[in-house]
Structure formats: C-alpha cells, structure tokens
Design an enzyme around this catalytic site. Structure first.
Site, mmCIF file in Angstrom:
data_model
loop_
_atom_site.group_PDB
_atom_site.id
_atom_site.type_symbol
_atom_site.label_atom_id
_atom_site.label_comp_id
_atom_site.label_asym_id
_atom_site.label_seq_id
_atom_site.Cartn_x
_atom_site.Cartn_y
_atom_site.Cartn_z
ATOM 1 N N CYS A 33 50.133 42.078 33.665
ATOM 2 C CA CYS A 33 50.450 43.092 34.743
ATOM 3 C C CYS A 33 49.546 43.079 36.108
ATOM 4 O O CYS A 33 49.866 43.878 36.900
ATOM 5 C CB CYS A 33 50.306 44.609 34.110
ATOM 6 S SG CYS A 33 51.619 44.914 32.877
ATOM 7 N N CYS A 102 46.835 52.848 38.274
ATOM 8 C CA CYS A 102 45.712 52.397 38.218
ATOM 9 C C CYS A 102 44.877 53.521 37.993
ATOM 10 O O CYS A 102 43.626 53.062 37.171
ATOM 11 C CB CYS A 102 45.266 51.907 39.642
ATOM 12 S SG CYS A 102 46.349 50.343 40.188
#
Lengths: 149, 383
Positions: A33, A102
């Site tokens: 990812c 994130c």
C-alpha cells in the site's frame, strides 16, 4: 496540498530512529500500500519516556509519525491510548481527505507498540485491543484507504 | 536556488516564438473563422495554413487533419467514433495495458456498452509484442489502438510493425502519439496509421475512415467536429511543430546524451535502483527510475525542496491510492512501483542541471532510507 505544519514535520521529522531495548515496538501498514510505520516506545512507571519512529511512506505518513511520537512523549499509557488519528491530524492543522488513512496508521502504530509492551510484561492495558495484522483492513470499511490489489 | 523543471512530459512552457505568433489572434485577429467578412477570412486562412503545416509533418493530407480541444478528446473521439461507426462490422477492440487513461477509460466505458476489449500485456521493458497483436485479432475486431510511446516509462512501441499487421488484416489502427510527437519522425502513410492523436488538439483521420461525430453542433472541421475553432491554439500548434522538427537530429542527439548521463549516474550512484522501461527504444527525454525502500511522493517533496520538479508513479501522487498501472504492467510489485521517479527533460536542459540532480538525488534517497523501516529490515537480513 499540505499545511505548513505537515511540511515542517515532513522536512524536520522529530524522533526519527530506533530505541535500543525498547519497552514496546509496533509495526503497521504494508509495503504494497506504500506505507509502513514502526514505532518504538520507552515506558517507565506507566509514563512514555521516549518515542522514536521509522516510516516508509508519503509526506503525510512521515508527518503523522513525527507528530504522533511528539504527542505521546511524557504521557501516561492511558493518555496515549486516547490520542486518536483525528487528534494527530488536528495537531498538524489538518490533512487532505485522501491522506486521512495515514493518520490512522500513526494511531495504530502507537497502539501496536503498547500491545507489544503489555505482552512483554504480561499486563493488560484497559481499552487496548489487539492490533490488526493489516491496518488497511480497517480502511476498507471507511472507504478511504488503499488498496485494490 | 536554481529551479529545475524535469516534468516536461506533464506539460511544457510555451516558446516565445510560439507565443508571439499566437498573440494577435487573441486581440486584432479575433474574428470567428465561420463568418464572411475580411476579419474572419484572415483567421480562416491562418487555420488552413496551420493545417497544411501539420499535415506535412505527419505525412498526411490537409483534409485528414481535424482540430480538437486536446489529446484526451482526440483519443475519445477516435475510439468511440470508430466503435460506433463500425458497430455493424464487429465489437472487438485491441489495446494495451499501459495506454494513457484517455484510452483505457474510454475502452472500459465501451465495455459497459457491450464492446469487447483485449488489453495486451507488455514485456518487462514495456513493449507490446506485434505477435500478440496478431494473435488477438478475431473476425469481430474493428480497431487496434496502441500508443506510439508511453508517457511514464518512455518506451517506443513497434508502431510500423503493428501498422503492417493492421493493414494486412484490414483493421483500423489508431495510435496515441501525444508523447512521441517532436521526438520521433512520424509518417502516417508509410506506417499504416489510420488515426493518430496529438495533444494541443489534433486528430488525424485517414481519408475514407468513418467516425461518428463526438462533439455535435456547427459545421466546423468539415462537419465532423463542431465548435468555433481555437485559432490561437491551432496557429501555435503549427508553429510548435515546425520548431520541434527544426534541427531535429542534432537536438535529439543532445538530449539523448543528457538522458543517458542522468540514467547512468543515478543507477551507478544509488544502490538498489534500476531503470524502468526500455534502454534504447525510449523517448529521448525520459528517465524513469525505480528506487527501492523509498516512497515516491516523499521523494518528490524532497526534490521540490531542492528546486527540482519531477513526477512519480506512486499511489500517493495519483490521487487513487494505487500505484501506476504502467509500472504494475511491467511486473513490478506494488512496493517497487511506489518508489518510482520520472524525470522528463527538454531541449533547454543543460548538463549543469543534470549534474545538480545527480548531486542531490543520492543524498535525498539516503535520507529517506535512513528513516525507512523496509531498509532497516533489508540491512538486518543481509548482515
């Protein structure tokens, strides 16, 4: 695209590195990812004395790692548990919507390090759940994260 | 700090000579070319001359040049226009996995409309094998659409061979030449190209090929593409074409030398990195490097801090969170696709600029690797 604070934490990340004989270490994310976060914690008498990180990822991933370590240093374990991805993002004056995953990674990395600490010391931390093998499983439900592959 | 623009595949500055020739068409020569008075006729003549110039550089006839709003429209029109016009003949389209989204997403749209699309694999250098094109042809095939050169990795496709195959099988052949133009010499007749798209807005359609209209309205472009002509844009495109092919061999030689210096410097100075794309069948301005253990967006931010503008196939720069479909089609695993960086040079690029990038890149990569848990793991595993 990024706030000044994000850029500051990206350009001058705080607490980069490793802690020798850390009390707890947590790694989340995956290379597929494009982001991996590893957090080291030094805990003494229920207080997080020091935190360090290493991150493979975009600007937001580096900045949230830096901010998350800043936020947990000096906190009790319970206080650290209550630092959420939203509080990390807010402390950075916000993140672009596509980068919110994130900040989730930073929260999960701290939790994973605390879990490691609890396991090593055979204690139970109230409110702490076992970290997911892949933080992105979580993302899918929120529809914000990687990956299709 | 010097600013270095190494993202010329994304867009380029307009040359002074081009701008100068465009400017009067915004102010004095503003007439609508479809009108009868003198002011308008001046503009009509300017368009005709531009068409002539552009046709000459492509080896086409003037009545085969059609102006559009840009490369994306040209690709859309070519593919949808052929699909619709030749529906009675068949419903199968052949393309590749590494086309620009203007082609890929158009094909995906057509699949939803009942068309069948074969997306050909490419080899690890990004090359379409003409034999694969041949094998994919069926009775129902109406169109082959293969890009002239890839925008990310710069690989130049065997267009003449594919054109020959298309001709032998009497199948229409379209190529997206957006990245190739000005870097290779194109002759649509010799290469058996039936349709060709260019950015800044041009579609070549071979005489006799039917295309359903894509933009409906007035009778501009001989009734095939409606809308008042963008006269300054058209005039500018023709001038840009002239300049691109002026001193062509010499320019290509210079830029290729700088490209190879940059590639060589990067792969020798930075451990664990490699060139993406073909070594020689490659656009003269394209450098695409895969850097292990680092992530592309971070790399771009640090390059930008050093005054260098570049691009990456990392998910984080695509807005989609998935890394580049082109790099994945080369067989790169996701983690390596995330760590790619593309530098695209221009004829104005200097050796000093290349040297500056070669000085900064290893430092930036080292800095990122120092904080990369992947690199840490790798070092521990290889102790």
């Amino acid at each position: 695209m990024y706030s000044e604070k994000v850029m500051d934490h990206f350009m001058n990340p705080r607490n980069v590195g490793e802690i020798e004989e850390a009390s707890g270490v947590g790694t989340v994310g995956n290379a597929k990812c494009g982001d991996i976060m590893k957090v080291y914690l030094k805990i003494e008498e229920d207080i997080i004395q020091d935190a360090k990180f290493k991150t493979f990822g975009c600007g937001a991933a580096v900045a949230t790692s830096s901010m998350a370590t800043e936020l947990v240093i000096g906190k009790t374990i319970q206080e650290a548990l209550h630092i959420t991805n939203k509080s990390v993002a807010e402390a950075l004056d916000g993140l672009p919507p596509v980068k919110m995953h994130c900040s989730l990674l930073a929260e999960e990395a701290v939790h994973a390090a605390l879990w490691d600490y609890a396991k090593k010391n055979n204690i139970e931390i109230e409110g702490l759940e076992e970290p997911k093998a892949d933080v992105h499983d979580h993302d899918h439900q929120e529809g914000t994260g990687c990956c299709n592959g | 700090m010097e600013k270095i623009y190494f993202d010329n595949a994304a867009t380029t500055p307009v040359k002074k000579e081009v701008l100068e020739i465009m400017l009067p068409y915004f102010t004095e020569n503003f007439g609508n070319p479809s009108s009868v008075y003198h002011l308008a006729q001046v503009n009509k003549k300017a368009i005709d001359e531009a068409r002539e110039t552009l046709a000459k550089y492509l080896g086409a006839n003037t009545n085969e040049i059609f102006f559009t709003s840009g490369g994306t429209e040209a690709d859309n029109w070519a593919i949808k226009g052929i699909a619709e016009a030749y529906k009675a003949k068949g419903n199968h389209i052949i393309t590749s996995k590494i086309e620009h989204h203007a082609v890929l997403h158009t094909c995906e749209y057509l699949e939803k409309q009942g068309y069948e699309v074969t997306y050909l694999d490419v080899d690890e250098e990004g090359m379409v094998n003409p034999e694969d094109v041949k094998k994919a042809i069926k009775d129902s095939t109406i169109l082959i659409s293969i890009m002239y050169a890839n925008n990310e990795i710069g690989t130049i496709m065997p267009i003449s061979e594919i054109g020959q195959i298309a001709k032998e099988h009497q199948i229409i052949f379209h190529t997206d030449a957006v990245q190739a133009i000005g870097q290779v010499k194109i002759d649509v007749k010799e290469q058996n190209i039936d349709l060709l798209s260019l950015s800044a807005g041009l579609l070549y359609i071979k005489r006799g090929i039917k295309t359903a209209p894509f933009i409906h309205g007035g009778a501009q472009e001989r009734g095939r593409r409606a809308g008042t002509e963008n006269v300054p844009g058209i005039v500018g495109l023709a001038k840009a074409m002239e300049l691109a092919y002026d001193h062509f061999e010499e320019k290509i030689k210079n830029i290729t030398a700088l490209r190879d210096e940059l590639i060589q410097g990067l792969i020798t100075q930075i451990p664990y990195c490699k060139l993406n794309g073909h070594k020689t069948q490659r656009l003269s301005n394209n450098v695409n490097i895969g850097v292990e253990f680092v992530e592309g967006e971070s790399l771009l931010l640090l390059l930008d801090m050093n005054g260098i503008a570049a691009s990456s196939g990392s998910a984080c720069t695509s807005g989609s969170l998935d890394p580049s479909h082109v790099l994945l089609a080369l067989g790169l695993p996701h983690e390596k696709a995330h760590g790619s960086v593309r530098f695209t040079l221009a004829e104005s690029t200097t050796k000093e600029q290349v040297d500056y990038v070669l000085e900064k890149m290893p430092q930036i990569v080292q800095r990122m690797r120092d904080m990369s848990p992947l690199y840490e793991e790798f070092l521990k595993a290889n102790k």
